[in-house]
Scaffold this active site. Structure first.
Site, short mmCIF file in Angstrom:
data_model
loop_
_atom_site.label_atom_id
_atom_site.label_comp_id
_atom_site.label_asym_id
_atom_site.label_seq_id
_atom_site.Cartn_x
_atom_site.Cartn_y
_atom_site.Cartn_z
N ASP A 93 0.88 -1.17 0.00
CA ASP A 93 0.00 0.00 0.00
C ASP A 93 0.92 1.23 0.00
O ASP A 93 2.10 1.15 0.35
CB ASP A 93 -0.92 -0.02 1.23
CG ASP A 93 -2.08 0.96 1.07
OD1 ASP A 93 -2.92 1.04 1.97
OD2 ASP A 93 -2.12 1.66 0.03
N ASP A 267 -8.09 -7.12 1.06
CA ASP A 267 -7.09 -7.24 2.13
C ASP A 267 -7.71 -6.73 3.41
O ASP A 267 -8.57 -5.82 3.37
CB ASP A 267 -5.85 -6.39 1.81
CG ASP A 267 -6.01 -4.97 2.35
OD1 ASP A 267 -6.61 -4.15 1.63
OD2 ASP A 267 -5.59 -4.70 3.49
N CYS A 305 -13.19 -27.35 10.21
CA CYS A 305 -11.97 -26.75 9.66
C CYS A 305 -10.84 -27.77 9.57
O CYS A 305 -10.65 -28.59 10.47
CB CYS A 305 -11.54 -25.58 10.56
SG CYS A 305 -10.05 -24.75 9.96
N CYS A 307 -7.58 -26.79 9.19
CA CYS A 307 -6.29 -26.09 9.38
C CYS A 307 -5.46 -26.82 10.43
O CYS A 307 -5.95 -27.62 11.22
CB CYS A 307 -6.52 -24.63 9.78
SG CYS A 307 -6.81 -24.33 11.53
N CYS A 310 -6.83 -26.59 14.03
CA CYS A 310 -8.05 -27.36 14.32
C CYS A 310 -7.82 -28.86 14.25
O CYS A 310 -8.52 -29.63 14.90
CB CYS A 310 -9.16 -26.96 13.36
SG CYS A 310 -9.76 -25.30 13.68
N HIS A 336 -5.61 -20.24 12.21
CA HIS A 336 -7.00 -20.61 11.92
C HIS A 336 -7.75 -19.51 11.17
O HIS A 336 -8.40 -19.74 10.15
CB HIS A 336 -7.77 -20.95 13.20
CG HIS A 336 -9.23 -21.09 12.92
ND1 HIS A 336 -9.78 -22.23 12.34
CD2 HIS A 336 -10.25 -20.21 13.06
CE1 HIS A 336 -11.07 -22.05 12.16
NE2 HIS A 336 -11.38 -20.82 12.58
C1 MAQ Z 1 -5.58 -0.02 3.38
C2 MAQ Z 1 -6.77 0.86 3.07
C3 MAQ Z 1 -7.99 0.59 3.67
C4 MAQ Z 1 -9.09 1.39 3.40
C5 MAQ Z 1 -9.01 2.48 2.53
C6 MAQ Z 1 -7.76 2.77 1.93
C7 MAQ Z 1 -7.59 3.88 1.02
O1 MAQ Z 1 -8.54 4.66 0.73
N1 MAQ Z 1 -6.38 4.11 0.46
C8 MAQ Z 1 -5.32 3.31 0.75
N2 MAQ Z 1 -4.14 3.60 0.14
N3 MAQ Z 1 -5.41 2.24 1.57
C9 MAQ Z 1 -6.63 1.96 2.17
#
Ligand code: MAQ
Length: 373
Positions: A93, A267, A305, A307, A310, A336
């Protein structure tokens, strides 16, 4: 070869799609959940354990690695893959979001963001150019444009100005992105909870032709139906032959609802974070294994599960470890929860392949219990 998305099929029952994301470090089946390893480590997990539970790609954060140990050191180590001994895909990110959730004294200008390190108070700054160069140095397969995630709630005018600035920043990131690497730079659509701003942001970014598009500014405290509405307002303006990444999303219901609306990548720190206070995602819904009622419960955390945790340990043992503050307890709950979400996406992909994701959604919610957990 850079990053290339291959659309396999679209689910006949919903807007979900099955895809394969080709990257320099391997192929990712989508829709996929990406475990978060903020500081170049998925807390408590070894690369081997992550591979065993099925992690295809993991995340790290520019903000944290820029502050510590510094991107030059990671570059000197041979890049993030070498540094953390992870030979599968990595996504980083871009830092903007983390500056706002972590640092003190931050100031946004057209140039970028000035802030104080949450570690030692140093005055620092990140700009679209520097955030891109840091990510080029870290060497992830997929890197993110430098954006501002507007707070929620926020005035329409603020979101409009912020989103327009994020589009200008995206162009600056593209210009700064060194092509010498095989890295793919994804744009991040903003626009808050406003359909018109979401559409404009998507049009601005797709005119720059990124290899993939994230949707940011969601999962920031808004009611979930706002998030789903914004997906429905945004995705029609994103190209069908590029991956769509919903940032920061995470709970089982949101992964299913997002997949149904055409999201390919997710994520979230949720599974690893709640694992560290003994809260588990199980096929029967959420479970707090440290509760006294599990003191003499010698069954697995989740009977359904497969894993490592578990298959080999009981609720009573894991409850004991957590109460005794034994590290191994949190490693087992983390294994888990990560396996639960990674495996959920395996089931989502199977349901798409068999054109029954809508039915899977009903069945899952029936067992898991609804929403928000
Ligand atoms: C990790 C994350 C969660 C939620 C929103 C955002 C976002 O708007 N911009 C970035 N770069 N990352 C985000």
């Amino acid at each position: 070869m850079a990053v290339k998305y291959e659309l396999i099929k679209t689910c006949a029952q919903t807007g979900a799609r099955l895809g394969r994301l080709h990257t320099p470090h391997g192929v990712i089946d989508t829709p996929t959940f990406m475990p978060v390893g903020t500081q170049a480590s998925v807390k408590g997990m070894s690369p081997e354990e992550l591979k065993t539970l099925g992690a295809q790609i993991i995340l790290s954060n520019t903000y944290h690695l820029f502050l510590r140990p510094g991107h030059e050191l990671v570059k000197e180590a041979g890049g993030l893959h070498r540094f953390m001994n992870w030979d599968r895909p990595i996504l980083t990110d871009s830092g903007g979001f983390q500056v706002f959730s972590l640092s003190e004294m931050r100031k946004i200008t057209e140039e970028g963001v000035q802030f104080r390190s949450h570690i030692n108070g140093d005055k620092l700054s990140l700009t679209p150019e520097s955030a891109t160069q840091v990510q080029n140095a870290l060497g992830a397969d997929i890197i993110m444009a430098f954006d501002e995630c507007p707070p929620y709630p926020a005035e329409y005018e603020y979101v409009k100005q912020s989103t327009e600035r994020t589009s200008r920043w995206a162009e600056r990131c593209l210009k700064a992105h060194s092509r010498s690497h095989d890295q793919a730079l994804f744009g991040i659509v903003q626009g808050g909870m406003h359909a018109d701003l979401r559409k404009q942001s998507a049009l601005d970014l797709t005119s720059l032709d990124f290899p993939g598009y994230a949707m940011g500014g969601l999962s920031v405290g808004e009611p979930k139906h706002f998030m789903y509405e914004m997906l429905e307002e945004t995705i029609p303006y994103l190209p069908g032959n590029k991956p769509r990444y919903l940032m920061g999303v995470g709970s089982p219901d949101a992964l299913i609802e997002g997949s149904i609306r055409g999201v390919d990548m997710f994520d979230c720190v949720l599974p690893t974070r709640i694992a560290r206070n003994g809260t588990l995602m199980t096929s029967q819904g959420r479970m707090v294994v440290r509760n006294a009622k599990y003191t003499n419960d010698f069954g697995p955390m989740d009977p359904e599960c497969s894993c490592y945790a578990c298959r080999n340990y009981s609720r009573a043992y894991i409850r004991h470890l957590i109460k005794a503050d034994e590290m191994f307890g949190l490693r087992l709950t983390t294994i888990h929860n990560l396996h639960f979400l990674v495996n959920l996406m395996v089931q989502v992909r199977e349901a798409i392949r068999e054109d029954r994701l809508g039915t899977f959604r009903e069945e899952f919610f029936e067992k898991y219990g609804m929403a928000d957990n």
